[in-house]
Design an enzyme around this catalytic site. Structure first.
Site, short mmCIF file in Angstrom:
data_model
loop_
_atom_site.label_atom_id
_atom_site.label_comp_id
_atom_site.label_asym_id
_atom_site.label_seq_id
_atom_site.Cartn_x
_atom_site.Cartn_y
_atom_site.Cartn_z
N ASP A 106 0.78 -1.21 0.01
CA ASP A 106 -0.10 -0.01 0.22
C ASP A 106 0.80 1.32 0.06
OD1 ASP A 106 -2.26 -1.56 0.34
OD2 ASP A 106 -2.13 -1.51 2.31
N1 URA Z 1 -1.21 -5.91 3.69
C1 URA Z 1 -1.75 -4.54 3.82
O1 URA Z 1 -2.80 -4.37 4.46
N2 URA Z 1 -1.01 -3.69 3.14
C2 URA Z 1 -0.12 -3.78 2.69
O2 URA Z 1 0.75 -3.14 1.79
C3 URA Z 1 0.62 -5.18 2.38
C4 URA Z 1 -0.08 -6.28 3.11
#
Ligand code: URA
Length: 238
Positions: A106
């Site tokens: 993310d």
């Molecule tokens: N899980 C998440 O919620 N975000 C990420 O960036 C990676 C795994």
């Protein structure tokens, strides 16, 4: 890999753009097996030809593998009209090698991101069938209780369509609440949604490991380097 055009050979190493390379070659700056070659289309052998640019040897490798400590605030994508992507952090050399990130973190997530131009590696590392564990450090707004460990072990029910695969959860600090969680798949916002399902919000997330490949803690957010031969072996690049 065998035989290929000289301009492609140099292009795949990210040395310059194809049109710049044509000029460089025509100027006589490139030698093949000790002889100046001014024809960009001349064929070289990737295993046996000795190619130099300004008398500096150019080693050929088909693929490149980078480890980045992804910083927050940057998108895991190859292009984005509105925001900065992880590829914007790379030098031209690597961008010219047509690399892409393996899987997604993310925008606000930090940590281990592999960037490569080897398409089959992505499948090997990301497919849930391959069961490659991904280890994350998650900071939480509250302690969700011991029962969360069990729920993660059984597979957290996210909603009527998605139950996460069994995952390992352990708490490494209570103040602040910090957990390590190991998962085997990578659905959208997976870790955040798993914690939400047991009543806690993730306030900070960092990926520490993929398979046996660990984030080099010497890399500051935004920094990256090529994988060592040993590290390439750990993720099965060959
Ligand atoms: N899980 C998440 O919620 N975000 C990420 O960036 C990676 C795994």
């Amino acid at each position: 890999m065998g035989s290929m055009r000289l301009d492609r050979f140099l292009g795949e190493q990210g040395i310059a753009t194809r049109s710049e390379l044509k000029k460089i070659i025509k100027k006589g700056r490139v030698k093949v097996d000790g002889r100046i070659c001014t024809d960009p289309g001349c064929h070289v052998d990737t295993e046996t030809s000795r190619v130099t640019l300004d008398d500096v040897p150019v080693e050929y490798s088909r693929y490149v593998y980078l480890m980045m400590n992804k910083p927050g605030g940057v998108l895991t994508a190859t292009t984005d009209r509105y925001g900065r992507t992880v590829l914007d952090l790379l030098t031209d050399k690597y961008r010219r090698m047509e690399v892409f990130p393996v899987g997604r973190l993310d925008k606000d997530t930090e940590g281990l991101l592999i960037i490569t131009n080897n398409g089959s590696l992505a499948h090997n590392l990301l497919s849930p069938k391959k069961r490659v564990p991904k280890l994350y450090e998650a900071h939480l707004d509250r302690y969700p209780g011991e029962l969360a460990i069990d729920a993660f072990k059984k597979g957290v029910v996210i909603n009527s369509e998605f139950t996460a695969l069994p995952a390992e959860l352990r708490f490494i600090s209570m103040e602040p609440v910090i957990a390590h969680v190991e998962i085997y798949e990578g659905k959208y916002h997976q870790v955040k949604r798993m914690f939400k399902a047991v009543g806690a919000e993730v306030t900070y997330l960092k990926r520490l490991r993929m398979g046996q490949l660990e984030l080099d803690e010497k890399l500051k957010p935004g920094e990256y380097r090529e994988l060592t031969e040993e590290e390439k072996g750990l993720i099965g690049t060959e």
